[in-house]
Design an enzyme around this catalytic site. Structure first.
Site, PDB file in Angstrom:
ATOM      1  N   HIS A 188      75.339  51.335 -41.934  1.00 31.96           N
ATOM      2  CA  HIS A 188      75.231  51.909 -40.590  1.00 31.96           C
ATOM      3  C   HIS A 188      75.752  53.349 -40.593  1.00 31.96           C
ATOM      4  CE1 HIS A 188      75.010  51.837 -36.291  1.00 31.96           C
ATOM      5  NE2 HIS A 188      76.242  52.281 -36.229  1.00 31.96           N
ATOM      6  N   GLU A 415      56.795  46.678 -49.718  1.00 36.16           N
ATOM      7  CA  GLU A 415      58.205  46.428 -49.406  1.00 36.16           C
ATOM      8  C   GLU A 415      58.725  45.215 -50.156  1.00 36.16           C
ATOM      9  OE1 GLU A 415      59.044  47.448 -45.033  1.00 36.16           O
ATOM     10  OE2 GLU A 415      57.198  46.308 -44.935  1.00 36.16           O
ATOM     11  N   ASP A 439      63.345  47.785 -47.355  1.00 36.65           N
ATOM     12  CA  ASP A 439      63.091  46.374 -47.661  1.00 36.65           C
ATOM     13  C   ASP A 439      62.847  46.160 -49.149  1.00 36.65           C
ATOM     14  OD1 ASP A 439      63.363  44.708 -45.351  1.00 36.65           O
ATOM     15  OD2 ASP A 439      61.737  45.858 -44.461  1.00 36.65           O
ATOM     16  N   CYS A 486      58.299  55.799 -47.037  1.00 36.44           N
ATOM     17  CA  CYS A 486      58.763  56.006 -45.663  1.00 36.44           C
ATOM     18  C   CYS A 486      60.090  55.311 -45.402  1.00 36.44           C
ATOM     19  CB  CYS A 486      57.702  55.551 -44.666  1.00 36.44           C
ATOM     20  SG  CYS A 486      57.313  53.805 -44.799  1.00 36.44           S
TER      21      CYS A 486
END
Ligand code: PEP
Ligand code: MG
Length: 555
Positions: A188, A415, A439, A486
């Site tokens: 985070h 992913e 991912d 991305c």
């Protein structure tokens, strides 16, 4: 007395370089002992009730001061402290002999484990419950509440890791840089630093030694913190900071390497509002338009007309430019009651992404129709892609559906390791692929991207992840099709050069990261990027890969 310089290392986020005084966030409180109360149940209940209501009031107060999104976060935390079931549980425990602090600790832990078992979004809220519990216990014990230190002068914030409740309140005029001892590049803290353009070093174990008042030079570009920097070093660093700023400001226009090789630099956006930030940052288009925002707060999918209007509002801002729309990616970290199954024990491996859409094909068809109509009504060059593709068959089914509704450019996200390994087959069917490194890393190292305790494994520099990306890059070269990235990895300027060397043809990131990446890739030729990629691929782990890269890049 002069104190000797000491270099502490971690994982840098961005290219920022600042000098400042350390302020440490207090460490988490120790677990309250399980001893029986000596004060009696009435006194314990009084202590707990006062602390719970004062904590709720304090959180609401901070929310009022902060306003905006932070207010919503803090009000939600206040509601946790006010929860009547939780109060009843605390009372029960106290009646059975517990101290106020132990009763609060156990009652919150019980609730947190229920949320954790629910998985996805609910599991994320379990961490917030722990944060509220700590605030209540600190009040009962009369010690400093954990959380961001209050200060009116600028400082470098040093913490183990930052919870959402801490970051909601950060004042970016005062906090000059973030240093964490735990957490990794997708924590985070790292995501927040990237979003705000704040220099950060995460996972710097040796930063444990830092204490309040220490002067440090934080150089995110070099992955290091210099403790007690000399006057000469500070002077040199400030010159270097100016040079980096100038390079950033001078780097405009399309992404281009030193030999003229072009690499499209695109932006990730989540709504029509955030698309304007991409325009301001001179993005060459949109590489990932996340469409979840339209669905997340609703009980049903929005109508084709509503969707079409929202998509058109983004497309209109990019006339003649590329906009890659991702169809709804529901499940795991993005649960949606009308699409995903709450009962799954392991939603990250469940019916998520394209699997959930195929199971509700009317929702997928409506979304594709809305995108096709919005594309027809605007001048953007619209490409559409599917999330979480694991097989060639899924690719075939998705591309066929796109063709049916008149979408010209249909691609898939890579992913999942299986789709990276089969990229050559996938690219025979799809028009393009885009690698979601967030991912892809999670699934390659089997480490939940939301779980702080395994955050150090969530590192896209892991050579295993990079080898999978090379498979995809090669498939793109052979089929002459576009291979984008991305995920967060694209926003790391050094890694961006490596990715190009692995065969990636476009990079998409949060708009704020574009200038640094544009400046960095312009320093190297494609041949140099390829050589760099080869070195990195033969590394044993992510740390060695970073060292191998910096040895070449600083030459
Ligand atoms: C990714 O997984 O890297 C990605 C870009 O998708 P998201 O972060 O939305 O899952
Ligand atoms: Mg993803």
């Amino acid at each position: 007395m002069t104190t000797k310089e000491r270099i502490l290392t971690g994982i840098g986020v961005g290219r920022g370089l600042v000098v400042g005084d350390v302020r440490r966030m207090p460490d988490p409180l120790p677990e309250p002992p399980q001893t029986n109360s000596t004060l009696g149940a009435d006194a314990e209940l009084g202590r707990a009730t006062v602390a719970l209501s004062e904590t709720a009031e304090d959180l609401r107060d901070r929310g009022r001061q902060a306003g905006g999104l932070a207010k919503d976060v803090l009000d939600a935390l206040a509601l946790m402290a006010d929860d009547q079931m939780l109060h009843a549980d605390v009372k029960n425990r106290i009646d059975r002999g517990a101290t106020a602090e132990r009763a609060v600790f156990d009652a919150f832990a019980g609730f947190a484990s229920i949320l954790e078992a629910a998985g996805g979004y609910m599991a994320e809220r379990a961490g917030d419950l722990g944060d509220v519990a700590n605030r209540v216990i600190a009040r009962i014990m009369g010690v400093a509440a954990p959380g961001v230190p209050q200060s009116t002068t600028p400082f470098v914030l040093v913490a183990r890791d930052l919870a959402p409740a801490d970051t909601a309140l950060l004042n970016f005029d005062i906090v000059r840089a973030l240093v964490t001892t735990d957490g990794g590049p997708t924590s985070h803290t790292a995501i927040l630093a990237r979003e705000k353009g704040l220099p950060a070093i995460v996972g710097a174990k040796s930063a444990e030694v830092l204490v309040d008042g220490d002067v440090v030079l934080v150089d995110a570009g070099k992955n290091e913190i210099v403790l007690h920097p000399s006057a000469v070093r500070i002077e040199e660093a400030l010159i270097e900071a100016e040079a980096r700023k100038a390079a950033r400001a001078g780097a405009t226009g399309p992404g281009r390497m030193a030999d003229g090789h072009e690499v499209a630099l695109l932006a990730n956006v989540g709504s029509s509002k955030s698309a304007s930030a991409a325009v301001e940052a001179h993005a060459e288009g949109i590489g990932l338009f996340r469409t979840e925002f339209l669905f997340l707060d609703n009980d049903t999918a929005p109508s084709v007309d509503t969707q079409q209007a929202e998509y058109a509002a983004v497309f209109e801002q990019f006339p003649g430019q590329k906009v890659v729309v991702r169809v709804l990616d529901a499940g795991a970290d993005k649960p949606l009651p009308f699409l995903t199954d709450d009962g799954e024990e392991n939603p990250a491996l469940g019916r998520r992404g394209i699997r959930a859409l195929f199971a509700h094909s009317e929702i997928l068809r409506d979304q594709l129709t809305a995108i096709a109509q919005a594309a027809a009504a605007t001048r953007a060059d619209v490409w559409v892609m599917a999330p979480m593709i694991a097989t060639v068959d899924e690719t075939e089914e998705f591309v066929a559906l796109c063709r049916e509704v008149g979408i010209a450019k249909a691609g898939v996200m890579i992913e999942v390791p299986s789709s990276a390994l089969l990229a050559h087959h996938i690219l025979e069917i799809a028009d393009f692929v885009s690698i979601g490194t967030n991912d892809l890393t999670q699934y390659t190292v089997a480490a939940d991207r939301l779980l702080g305790t395994v955050a150090d494994l969530q590192d896209p520099w892991n050579p295993a992840v990079l080898r999978l990306i090379r498979e995809v890059g090669r498939a793109g070269e052979v089929t002459h099709k576009s291979v984008g990235v991305c995920g967060e990895a694209a926003a790391d300027p050094t890694l961006a050069v490596v990715l190009i060397g692995l065969g990636v043809t476009s990079l998409s990131m949060s708009p704020i990261a574009l200038a640094d990446v544009r400046a960095e890739i312009s320093r190297f030729t494609l041949a140099e990027a390829r050589e760099l990629a080869e070195r990195v691929l033969s590394s044993r782990n992510a740390a060695d890969a970073r060292i191998a890269a910096s040895a070449v890049l600083t030459q």
